[in-house]
Design an enzyme around this catalytic site. Structure first.
Site, PDB file in Angstrom:
ATOM      1  N   HIS A  38       0.821  -1.214   0.000  1.00 41.27           N
ATOM      2  CA  HIS A  38       0.000   0.000   0.000  1.00 41.27           C
ATOM      3  C   HIS A  38       0.855   1.264   0.000  1.00 41.27           C
ATOM      4  CE1 HIS A  38      -3.247  -2.853   0.835  1.00 41.27           C
ATOM      5  NE2 HIS A  38      -3.886  -2.018   0.033  1.00 41.27           N
ATOM      6  N   GLU A  61     -10.488 -11.676  -4.403  1.00 41.14           N
ATOM      7  CA  GLU A  61      -9.050 -11.532  -4.158  1.00 41.14           C
ATOM      8  C   GLU A  61      -8.483 -12.694  -3.351  1.00 41.14           C
ATOM      9  OE1 GLU A  61      -8.309  -7.783  -2.178  1.00 41.14           O
ATOM     10  OE2 GLU A  61     -10.081  -7.953  -0.926  1.00 41.14           O
ATOM     11  N   ASN A 117      -4.000  -7.687  -6.566  1.00 44.16           N
ATOM     12  CA  ASN A 117      -2.838  -7.554  -5.663  1.00 44.16           C
ATOM     13  C   ASN A 117      -2.845  -8.684  -4.644  1.00 44.16           C
ATOM     14  OD1 ASN A 117      -2.593  -5.158  -6.996  1.00 44.16           O
ATOM     15  ND2 ASN A 117      -3.446  -3.920  -5.350  1.00 44.16           N
ATOM     16  N   ASP A 118      -4.005  -8.873  -4.032  1.00 42.23           N
ATOM     17  CA  ASP A 118      -4.098  -9.948  -3.046  1.00 42.23           C
ATOM     18  C   ASP A 118      -4.277 -11.305  -3.708  1.00 42.23           C
ATOM     19  OD1 ASP A 118      -3.758  -8.830  -0.455  1.00 42.23           O
ATOM     20  OD2 ASP A 118      -5.627  -7.736  -0.743  1.00 42.23           O
ATOM     21  N   ARG A 150       3.148  -9.798  -0.758  1.00 46.17           N
ATOM     22  CA  ARG A 150       3.242  -8.644  -1.664  1.00 46.17           C
ATOM     23  C   ARG A 150       4.138  -7.542  -1.124  1.00 46.17           C
ATOM     24  NH1 ARG A 150      -2.979  -6.257  -1.202  1.00 46.17           N
ATOM     25  NH2 ARG A 150      -2.150  -4.260  -1.853  1.00 46.17           N
ATOM     26  N   CYS A 170      -9.524  -4.091 -10.117  1.00 43.80           N
ATOM     27  CA  CYS A 170      -9.092  -2.855  -9.455  1.00 43.80           C
ATOM     28  C   CYS A 170      -7.722  -3.013  -8.807  1.00 43.80           C
ATOM     29  CB  CYS A 170     -10.128  -2.391  -8.433  1.00 43.80           C
ATOM     30  SG  CYS A 170     -10.356  -3.548  -7.092  1.00 43.80           S
TER      31      CYS A 170
HETATM   32  C1  PEP Z   1      -6.209  -5.794  -4.388  1.00 49.14           C
HETATM   33  O1  PEP Z   1      -5.960  -6.600  -3.483  1.00 49.14           O
HETATM   34  O2  PEP Z   1      -5.919  -5.993  -5.584  1.00 49.14           O
HETATM   35  C2  PEP Z   1      -6.859  -4.518  -4.076  1.00 49.14           C
HETATM   36  C3  PEP Z   1      -7.242  -3.700  -5.023  1.00 49.14           C
HETATM   37  O3  PEP Z   1      -6.999  -4.188  -2.775  1.00 49.14           O
HETATM   38  P1  PEP Z   1      -5.796  -3.664  -1.849  1.00 49.14           P
HETATM   39  O4  PEP Z   1      -4.625  -3.372  -2.742  1.00 49.14           O
HETATM   40  O5  PEP Z   1      -6.279  -2.454  -1.153  1.00 49.14           O
HETATM   41  O6  PEP Z   1      -5.549  -4.826  -0.943  1.00 49.14           O
HETATM   42 MG    MG Z   2      -6.860  -6.392  -1.569  1.00 50.99          MG
END
Ligand code: PEP
Ligand code: MG
Length: 592
Positions: free
Chosen positions: A200, A442, A465-466, A476, A513
């Site tokens: 993040h 995710e 991402n997750d 990550r 996303c």
């Molecule tokens: C993700 O996991 O891809 C996501 C968009 O959420 P975050 O990055 O906030 O975990």
């Molecule tokens: Mg996520």
């Protein structure tokens, strides 16, 4: 103290996470911004650890007395008296004896032993319903940060909001909450030793348009405040004492970048439509209500992910329902009639709240995070749901839950929403009776039960991402395994395809996303796999749109077909890179 600045160019290579080039003086931050070092010591080394601890206590005491003197002189004795509580922590024999016992019995370094014991005390104090004791927890943490800095021989924490001159920040690590406070006017760029592309902190850097590099081993120890450096966020390089030749070469890269930005401005007001006429929904990810203006300027069509947790961090108290309502309403009204997808609170993982003392976990990404937290802390959840529902009367709001792993969680979350709706009806508060609810996909288990989830939802949004970290078992945040974090891994592509298939069968739309959606190299692949929407940080929207407008959906489908039949992540990635460079070469000219 680090070595004095050496003469001559010195290049450090890491992972590029936020594009752009900057140059200026370095500011090396203390480790209180960082993870606490943890290592084993031998029996023979324990006296040395205890002696280090004792020295750090003496230095810390002197520092606190100095601050106390200054505060008393400038603000009065009462204000100065606040630091008495800090001094008491240093004299607490029970605490100090336990730290020493930990060093001796558990054979760990002084920093770690002190952190563990002090955090245990602070967590218990913070949990007691008593304002005075809660304050003592804060004192305990303040003093701990000072002691850890002194143990590591680092300078005191710098207030990043009050930097006097622009600089490049070098740190072992930066938390997402610290990064959220950085000001682009004074922070030219930053580099850290730890982290990954989808941490993040990295996501925040891209949103703030601050060039950044992570995974630069040793920089926080090897570099010194005041050295002159160039930071290249395209290629993941920090060059200390750059030569004239290097500065000249970078001057050319910056000029190409300026030309590209002009081209990107041209597509801003144009639709995200492929050469063969397929309209794609291209939205933006935001972290704060004030980002609404950026969304419009980026040329996105609404918000595909509003990460609401940043409303909760960097503050002393939880936001009230009214404050949240105002924030959501502001974005909805500013972008009306465009849709805003608000994600319910995704606390945990690498995002922690300063005022809610969540106990330290062994595996925070597998722990008390997101919907799991909300389903146990129903008061926090309900106040957010009520705020979202109320704001839905004022714009085109949709809502989604993070980290849904299966049907039970979804049913429980939906039940809480129904309770909130009933309350609002009874209170005669307006809200959108047909508010669309979706879920982030995710976690691999959610893909496997996507058919069941789809029957209760209106849309899916792939949190790649997750999804990547949980599917490939690759943290990550960890630069040491960053090479294994492969978005084009065949397993990931099959999961995306399975999600799209389940969604289409049930008549749902499906978006992405995660950070894959903001990488122009992967745009064609995702569209070819059948996703309907891409949502990326505002600065990444123009390059993705630029690429969409230069591709044919038919060719994207062929690329996806090739990828689904291919067994190698690197081969798929190469094919995607070649495809993207072929149709939009100017997007990649900053890369060396
Ligand atoms: C993700 O996991 O891809 C996501 C968009 O959420 P975050 O990055 O906030 O975990
Ligand atoms: Mg996520």
């Amino acid at each position: 103290m680090p070595e004095l600045p050496q003469k001559g160019e010195n290049v450090f290579r890491g992972i590029p996470v936020s594009a752009g080039v900057c140059r200026g003086k370095i500011l090396v931050l203390g480790r209180s911004h960082a993870a606490v070092p943890h290592y084993e010591v031998t029996v023979a080394q324990t006296p040395e650890e205890i002696s280090r601890l004792e020295k750090a206590l003496v230095v810390t005491r002197q520092q606190i007395l100095d601050v106390q003197r200054k505060v008393s002189a400038s603000m009065g004795a009462e204000e100065g008296g606040i630091f008495d509580a800090h001094l008491l922590v240093l004299e607490d024999r029970t605490l100090l004896d336990e730290v020493i016992r930990n060093i001796e019995e558990k054979k760990v370094n002084a920093e770690y032993a002190f952190h563990v014991v002090a955090e245990k005390y602070a967590t218990s104090l913070a949990a007691i319903e008593d304002d005075y004791l809660r304050e003592r927890a804060t004192d305990m943490r303040d003093v701990t940060a000072r002691i850890l800095d002194n143990l590591s021989g680092r300078q005191e924490e710098v207030d990043l909001k009050k930097l006097k001159e622009p600089c490049i920040i070098i740190a072992y690590d930066l938390t997402p909450s610290t990064t959220a406070q950085l000001d682009r006017k004074t922070v030219l760029g930053f580099a850290t030793e730890v982290g990954g592309r989808t941490s993040h902190t990295a996501i925040m850097a891209r949103s703030l348009r601050i060039p950044a590099v992570v995974g630069l081993k040793g920089v926080s120890n090897e570099l010194a405040t005041g050295q002159y450096a160039l930071l290249d966020g395209f290629n993941g390089v920090v060059i200390v004492n750059p030569t004239d030749q290097t500065l000249f070469e970078y001057g050319q890269i910056i000029r190409k970048q300026v030309t590209l930005e002009e081209k990107l401005r041209d597509v801003q007001a144009k639709p995200a439509v492929t050469l063969d006429g397929h309209r794609i929904t291209l939205s933006a990810n935001i972290e704060q209500a004030s980002d609404a203006e950026e969304v419009r300027a980026s040329g996105a069509e609404g918000v595909g992910l509003f990460r609401t947790e940043f409303l909760f961090i960097n503050r002393e108290k939880l936001p009230t329902e009214e404050e949240q309502y105002q924030a959501y309403r502001h974005v909805a009204a500013a972008l009306k009639p465009q849709p805003i997808v608000i994600r319910t609170l995704d606390l945990g993982g690498d995002k922690f709240l300063s005022h809610l003392q969540v106990p330290t976990e062994m595996n925070p990404f597998l722990g008390w995070r997101a919907i799991r937290y909300c389903l146990q802390e129903k008061g926090v959840f309900r106040s957010q749901l009520r705020a979202i529902l109320r704001a839905s009367a004022e714009g085109n709001i949709k809502m989604m839950y993070p980290m849904i792993s299966g049907l039970d969680e979804l049913n429980q979350a939906n039940a809480v929403v129904e309770t909130c709706k009933a309350e609002l009806r009874a209170e005669k508060q307006p809200f959108d009776q047909n508010l669309e609810i979706g879920a982030m996909i995710e976690i691999p288990s959610a893909v496997l039960v996507a058919d069941s989830l789809a029957r209760r939802l209106k849309f899916f949004s792939l949190g790649t991402n997750d999804l990547i970290q949980y599917t490939l078992a690759v943290d990550r945040m960890n630069e040491k395994v960053a090479h294994l974090y492969e978005p084009t891994h065949p397993a990931i592509l099959r999961l995306i395809k399975a999600t799209v298939d389940a969604a289409k069968k049930a008549g749902l739309w499906v978006g992405v996303c995660g950070e894959m959606a903001g990488d122009p190299v992967l745009t064609a692949l995702l569209l070819g796999l059948g996703v309907d929407e891409l949502s990326a940080a505002p600065p990444l929207v123009p390059p993705v749109k630029f690429l969409i407008r230069r591709l044919k959906l038919n060719e994207a489908k062929q690329l996806a077909e090739f990828a689904l039949g291919c067994e190698s992540a690197s081969e798929i990635l190469c094919r995607c890179q070649a495809f993207a460079r072929d149709i939009a070469p100017s997007l990649f000219e900053g890369k060396i």
